[in-house]
Design a protein around this motif. Structure first.
Motif, mmCIF file in Angstrom:
data_model
loop_
_atom_site.group_PDB
_atom_site.id
_atom_site.type_symbol
_atom_site.label_atom_id
_atom_site.label_comp_id
_atom_site.label_asym_id
_atom_site.label_seq_id
_atom_site.Cartn_x
_atom_site.Cartn_y
_atom_site.Cartn_z
ATOM 1 N N GLU A 3 0.853 -1.185 0.000
ATOM 2 C CA GLU A 3 0.000 0.000 0.000
ATOM 3 C C GLU A 3 0.884 1.228 0.000
ATOM 4 O OE1 GLU A 3 -2.904 0.136 3.237
ATOM 5 O OE2 GLU A 3 -2.096 -1.763 3.949
ATOM 6 N N LYS A 4 0.450 2.263 -0.686
ATOM 7 C CA LYS A 4 1.113 3.565 -0.589
ATOM 8 C C LYS A 4 0.409 4.289 0.545
ATOM 9 C CE LYS A 4 3.134 7.109 -3.386
ATOM 10 N NZ LYS A 4 4.466 6.750 -3.818
ATOM 11 N N LEU A 5 1.099 4.477 1.663
ATOM 12 C CA LEU A 5 0.478 4.984 2.881
ATOM 13 C C LEU A 5 0.754 6.460 3.098
ATOM 14 C CD1 LEU A 5 1.469 2.026 5.213
ATOM 15 C CD2 LEU A 5 -0.767 2.453 4.211
ATOM 16 N N VAL A 6 -0.252 7.148 3.637
ATOM 17 C CA VAL A 6 -0.111 8.551 4.012
ATOM 18 C C VAL A 6 -0.673 8.725 5.421
ATOM 19 C CG1 VAL A 6 -0.752 10.938 3.508
ATOM 20 C CG2 VAL A 6 -0.325 9.348 1.630
ATOM 21 N N VAL A 7 0.175 9.209 6.320
ATOM 22 C CA VAL A 7 -0.269 9.576 7.663
ATOM 23 C C VAL A 7 -0.355 11.102 7.650
ATOM 24 C CG1 VAL A 7 0.162 9.409 10.136
ATOM 25 C CG2 VAL A 7 0.953 7.574 8.611
ATOM 26 N N ALA A 8 -1.563 11.603 7.459
ATOM 27 C CA ALA A 8 -1.813 13.040 7.312
ATOM 28 C C ALA A 8 -1.470 13.795 8.598
ATOM 29 C CB ALA A 8 -3.276 13.276 6.944
ATOM 30 N N PRO A 9 -1.195 15.086 8.485
ATOM 31 C CA PRO A 9 -0.855 15.877 9.680
ATOM 32 C C PRO A 9 -1.915 15.830 10.781
ATOM 33 C CG PRO A 9 -0.412 17.150 7.700
ATOM 34 C CD PRO A 9 -1.116 15.894 7.265
ATOM 35 N N CYS A 10 -3.164 15.649 10.421
ATOM 36 C CA CYS A 10 -4.247 15.614 11.413
ATOM 37 C C CYS A 10 -4.346 14.260 12.125
ATOM 38 C CB CYS A 10 -5.574 15.967 10.754
ATOM 39 S SG CYS A 10 -6.059 14.844 9.441
ATOM 40 N N LYS A 11 -3.577 13.274 11.711
ATOM 41 C CA LYS A 11 -3.616 11.932 12.322
ATOM 42 C C LYS A 11 -2.457 11.774 13.304
ATOM 43 C CE LYS A 11 -7.116 10.647 9.834
ATOM 44 N NZ LYS A 11 -8.420 10.404 10.441
ATOM 45 N N GLN A 12 -2.419 12.658 14.279
ATOM 46 C CA GLN A 12 -1.330 12.669 15.245
ATOM 47 C C GLN A 12 -1.510 11.609 16.328
ATOM 48 O OE1 GLN A 12 -1.797 16.765 16.137
ATOM 49 N NE2 GLN A 12 -3.439 16.459 17.594
ATOM 50 N N SER A 32 2.710 14.536 13.485
ATOM 51 C CA SER A 32 3.638 14.570 14.609
ATOM 52 C C SER A 32 3.262 13.493 15.614
ATOM 53 C CB SER A 32 3.591 15.946 15.280
ATOM 54 O OG SER A 32 4.083 16.922 14.386
ATOM 55 N N ASP A 33 4.224 13.165 16.460
ATOM 56 C CA ASP A 33 4.013 12.194 17.536
ATOM 57 C C ASP A 33 3.606 10.834 16.979
ATOM 58 O OD1 ASP A 33 4.583 14.153 19.562
ATOM 59 O OD2 ASP A 33 2.633 15.014 19.075
#
Length: 166
Positions: free
Chosen positions: A82-91, A132-133
């Motif tokens: 999978e091409k994964l994205v952890v968006a800035p809002c998913k802290q 972050s985090d």
């Protein structure tokens, strides 16, 4: 010339004020996250359907935006392409892999996107971590593009990102 200098000074002060207001002491403590069991996690990802989600991206997307507490996601063993994205809002996301958990994709710098343009090195990443985090433990992050030029496994832009046994 004066307008440019004034604008630059304003931006400098604005950025300095935002940085000065960042309270690092409110960052989650990931030091006690070792040896987390599947039962300790909020979500379980399993390709065979035995978990809450079949893909890692579905689990990440299910985390409420701007959550203040750590969300623990357990990833069962297997190769997740999978091409994964952890968006800035998913802290405050913590990913824990069962032995043999692999997150992979096969993009590379000279691969063309839908517009016929090269993706570029940063566009080749298998996972983008903008939040972050973020914490990851016991997971293999890989890019399996092979000998086709530059490729990135993990692109990190978030603050306070921790990797353990990865």
């Amino acid at each position: 010339m004066k307008i440019t200098t004034l604008l630059f000074t304003f931006l400098w002060l604005l950025i300095g004020n935002v940085v000065a207001q960042t309270d690092v002491s409110k960052a989650p403590d990931f030091s006690n996250q070792s040896s987390v069991q599947m039962s300790d996690c909020h979500f379980v990802v399993a390709q065979d359907g035995s978990g809450d989600f079949k893909t890692v991206q579905e689990a990440i997307d299910a985390v409420p935006d701007f959550r203040k507490q750590i969300t623990r996601i357990f990833i069962r063993k297997g190769k997740y392409k999978e091409k994964l994205v952890v968006a800035p809002c998913k802290q405050h996301i913590a990913l824990y892999g069962e032995d043999g958990a692999v997150l992979t994709y096969d993009d590379y710098a000279n691969k063309q996107n839908v517009f016929g343009e090269n993706k570029g090195t940063s566009g080749s990443s298998s996972i983008y971590i903008y939040a972050s985090d973020f914490y990851a433990e016991n997971i293999t992050f890989e890019n399996t593009a092979g000998p086709v030029g530059q490729a990135v496994a993990c692109f990190v832009a978030g603050d306070r990102v921790h990797f353990k046994k990865c």
